[in-house]
Design a protein around this motif. Structure first.
Motif: not given
Ligand code: UTP
Length: 408
Positions: A81, A84-85, A90, A227-228, A251, A316
């Motif tokens: 996970e 992939s972020a 992100k 995003e993070w 996440i 976040h």
């Protein structure tokens, strides 16, 4: 015109002494002093004159941490996970390197410290190498934002240039300066550092997001779709940055912020511990931990407040924008402040002589709704360098680096 504005501002905050030498300054120095007065937030000094009152804490209760067992069971899932972020662009990282590092006692930025034994190994280099591990694993460059201060910006940026960014891609490194706060006497009068300069220091590690906004970097974050944000301190040479498993866990658990934590070495260890305060995530600093809090046990008989923060958080980004207009609490800290005395001489005091004003990143956690304390193995991820010798020092960090196979 500007002089008049500066005079009015100084009068409002009872700081007229700042212009004591104004008439004898050159035109350039006059301009720079007036500009500094207009730029500096003098309202902080009111905190001293109004009497220092510590904010009252709410009701403290234990928070559940994700422990190593649970992390290991889900390791592949979380890591996938997280990767992939990262691959989707992100995730960004923020290195907090605006501090003064006074305890280490070097005039250079802390990250320039050479901890090598047989060859140079700089603190900044260790950090970049740790981040490069994730760049290699994900096949993706990660934007790294480096916070400096007025005091160390030029030295930091020239050092990175000289060292060719330790092979990192310079297009993905962005420096920004944090805002400064004035330093004041116990009576709340700002100290002067020179005839044309108010004594200032970086405004604490809580200033990072607003300083990024002031530097226009939040626009870049939007543009890049980050995003993070993984925020971390300059002085932990073992920490994993943009750790895919940590990102994936935060996440997957739908948390607004993740905090890397270590199990306390003993109840008296000087680390802030994670807890809930009035039902929201929070941190109790070591000097606020009561005997009762240190000895409280959970249902298994283990210490209930046992997870210490290591200043490695994953935020976040969207919620940071929501909270950044709410003021962070201001911490008033007694420090040794170099200053110019009444005879115009520069003094470096041996003992604390006044206050600095700081906001702290840990107060941001309490403003957010959900936090995942994420346990890491202390000897693999926690080697802080605060002091020259003894606890959390160059010596202890070298030992830990060698234990982890880093050649020094
Ligand atoms: P510390 O609280 O250890 O402070 O910083 P410091 O200034 O580095 O060291 P001392 O207390 O003077 O010895 C924790 C992290 O927060 C950053 C530091 O660079 C470090 O990464 N920091 C601290 C800032 O970026 N800005 C600040 O104003 C204060």
């Amino acid at each position: 015109m500007n002089l008049q504005k500066a005079q009015e501002k100084l009068k409002e905050f009872g700081q007229e002494h700042v212009l004591k030498y104004y008439d004898e300054l050159s035109d350039d120095r006059k301009k720079s002093l007036v500009a500094q007065v207009l730029d500096t937030d003098l309202s902080v000094t009111k905190k001293v004159t109004n009497g220092i009152t510590e904010d009252k804490r709410g009701v403290i209760s234990p928070i559940k941490a994700m422990t190593l067992d649970e992390i290991n069971e889900n390791y592949d899932d979380f890591t996938e996970e997280g990767l992939s972020a990262i691959r989707a662009g992100k995730v960004g990282a923020v290195l907090l390197a605006g501090g003064m590092g006074t305890r280490l006692g070097s005039d250079n930025p802390k990250g320039m410290y050479d901890i090598g034994i047989t060859k140079p190994v700089y603190i900044f280099e260790r950090i970049i190498r740790n981040l490069l591990d994730v760049v290699d694993a994900s096949g993706t460059w990660i934007h790294l934002f480096i916070m400096t201060s007025d005091k160390n910006h030029d030295a930091t940026t020239s050092f990175f240039e000289e060292q060719k960014y330790f092979t990192y891609n310079p297009e993905y490194i962005h420096f920004f300066k944090q805002d400064m706060a004035p330093a004041a006497t116990y009576e709340g009068l700002v100290y002067m550092e020179d005839k044309d300069k108010i004594a200032t220091s970086p405004n604490g590690n809580g200033g990072w997001f607003s300083s990024m906004q002031n530097a226009g970097l939040v626009d870049l974050i939007h543009e890049k779709g980050i995003e993070w944000i993984n925020v971390f301190a300059v002085d932990n040479v073992l920490q994993r940055i943009a750790d895919p498993c940590f990102i994936g866990a935060t996440i997957k658990r739908n948390c607004t912020v993740g905090a890397k934590v270590v199990r306390k070495a003993d109840p008296d260890e000087k680390v802030g511990v994670m807890c809930l305060e009035d039902g929201r995530p929070s941190i109790v600093e070591y000097y606020e931990q009561t005997e009762e809090l240190r000895n409280t046990k959970d249902e298994n008989g283990d210490p209930a407040y046992n997870f210490g923060v290591i200043l490695n958080y994953l935020f976040h980004e969207k919620e940071l924008e929501d909270i950044c207009n709410n003021e962070l609490p201001l911490h008033i800290v007694e420090k040794k402040i170099p200053y110019m005395n009444d005879n115009g001489e520069f003094i470096k005091p041996e003992e604390p002589n006044g206050y600095k004003f700081e906001t702290l990143i840990l107060d941001m956690i309490h403003m957010l709704d959900t936090c995942l304390p994420f346990e890491v193995v202390r000897n693999k991820e926690f080697a802080p360098i605060k002091n020259k010798t003894g606890v959390d020092s160059i010596e202890s960090a070298r030992k830990l680096l060698e234990e982890n196979g880093v050649e020094l």
